[in-house]
Write a protein that holds these residues in place. Sequence first.
Motif, short mmCIF file in Angstrom:
data_model
loop_
_atom_site.label_atom_id
_atom_site.label_comp_id
_atom_site.label_asym_id
_atom_site.label_seq_id
_atom_site.Cartn_x
_atom_site.Cartn_y
_atom_site.Cartn_z
N ILE A 147 46.80 52.20 37.30
CA ILE A 147 46.02 51.71 37.74
C ILE A 147 45.93 50.99 36.59
O ILE A 147 46.35 49.34 36.12
N VAL A 150 48.93 48.56 35.34
CA VAL A 150 48.88 47.60 36.29
C VAL A 150 47.99 46.50 35.13
O VAL A 150 48.74 45.58 35.56
N HIS A 151 46.98 46.66 35.10
CA HIS A 151 45.73 46.03 34.52
C HIS A 151 46.84 45.36 33.11
O HIS A 151 47.41 43.81 32.85
N ALA A 172 50.28 43.33 43.73
CA ALA A 172 50.57 44.87 44.98
C ALA A 172 51.53 45.42 44.74
O ALA A 172 51.81 46.54 44.99
N ILE A 175 51.50 47.77 41.89
CA ILE A 175 50.54 48.85 41.86
C ILE A 175 51.17 50.10 43.06
O ILE A 175 50.95 50.93 42.86
N HIS A 180 51.61 54.47 43.29
CA HIS A 180 49.94 54.37 44.74
C HIS A 180 51.28 54.00 45.31
O HIS A 180 52.09 53.78 46.32
N VAL A 183 48.32 50.12 48.66
CA VAL A 183 47.63 49.43 47.98
C VAL A 183 45.91 49.07 48.82
O VAL A 183 46.42 48.26 49.81
N VAL A 186 43.11 43.88 46.36
CA VAL A 186 43.83 43.14 45.19
C VAL A 186 42.57 42.11 45.47
O VAL A 186 42.44 41.34 46.91
N ILE A 216 41.29 46.06 40.94
CA ILE A 216 42.72 45.99 41.98
C ILE A 216 41.86 47.31 42.29
O ILE A 216 41.73 48.18 41.94
N GLY A 218 43.78 51.44 44.53
CA GLY A 218 45.31 51.97 45.56
C GLY A 218 45.06 53.25 45.74
O GLY A 218 44.07 53.93 44.81
N SER A 226 42.78 54.31 43.02
CA SER A 226 41.96 54.47 41.75
C SER A 226 41.47 53.15 42.07
O SER A 226 41.06 52.28 43.40
#
Length: 358
Positions: A147, A150-151, A172, A175, A180, A183, A186, A216, A218, A226
């Motif tokens: 995660i 993703v950030h 999404a 993720i 993941h 999801v 979000v 966020i 998943g 996460s």
Amino acid sequence: MSTWRKAQELAASRGIDALLVTPGADLRYLTGYVALPLERLTCLVLPASGAPTLVVPALERQAAVASGVDVEIATWTETEDPFALVAQLVGEATTIGLDDHMWAARVFAFGEAMPQADQVLAGSLVQVRIRKDAAEVAALRDAGLAIDQVHSRVHEWLRPGRTEREVGADIAAAILEAGHETVDFVIVGSGPNGASPHHELSDRVIEVGEPVVVDIGGTMPSGYCSDSTRNYLAGGTVDPEYAKAYAVLEEAHQAQREHARPGVTAESVDAIGRQIIADAGYGDLFIHRTGHGIGQETHEEPYIVEGNDLVLEEGMAFSIEPGIYFEGRFGARIEDIAVCTADGLEVLNNTPRGLVAL
């Protein structure tokens, strides 16, 4: 030792004759079987002594076997009564523990099938889940890294002129790309929507200079979850009042991270950050608990909240997520997942916690 054996021993120690566990995180944890929550009954019958049995519809037997469960499987056909089968397996048990998330219809059906037995909630019984072993911590660590990836890419999608829903769709997809399996949620809360902690994605267009809350999470193929929240500025200049409150939030979050460790209570972690926020004049704007446990569910024990005097122990994993919310204007929340080590705390999310200007 199989996880179901740990639960069995705990049941026996608390005077529970048998546990009944239906599809959900408890069943997956105890058996490894990710059962579909169908109208047809699937139920683990776990006596306080002796071998457990997984009751499944006949058409689901192959799926259960393929999952690698290490318990006996008993099947029922479309014209048979599965609750009678469970009652037969339970025998003369007088106290039965039911998983917390069992459908009400199941609870009543079990009551009718076993009128001699008292039913009690077994959620607190399956406390084997609250203390993660090394493999579980490793799974949560992997989820945290995923995660974080993703950030670290939010700048690719979040900008003025796009809607929350458009940004959320890109997040999404990322993720899943990060590893993941699903999801789970979000949240993209722009401007005034950031003041709603559980805001749903909307068609609101993100404007220049607005702070945006991005929360966020998943579920990984391991079954572990996460969950992380960071805050972004969509160009422009930050509002001075927001910046002032955000500095307080960072101070509270850091104090909670430094305080949390084995031997302190869950409520004390909440209290130390809440006091900092209250002393700065924002006490009424911190409108939720500090955190929740995490594992095979995003929200599980232990809850980091006033009134929970549970003493934290090694292996307990939970979120630390204080927030400050100005209704109608903006909000902010900083969230990390952390796990108690033998003598301290390991934080599993490590992207920048400060306001990220895009």
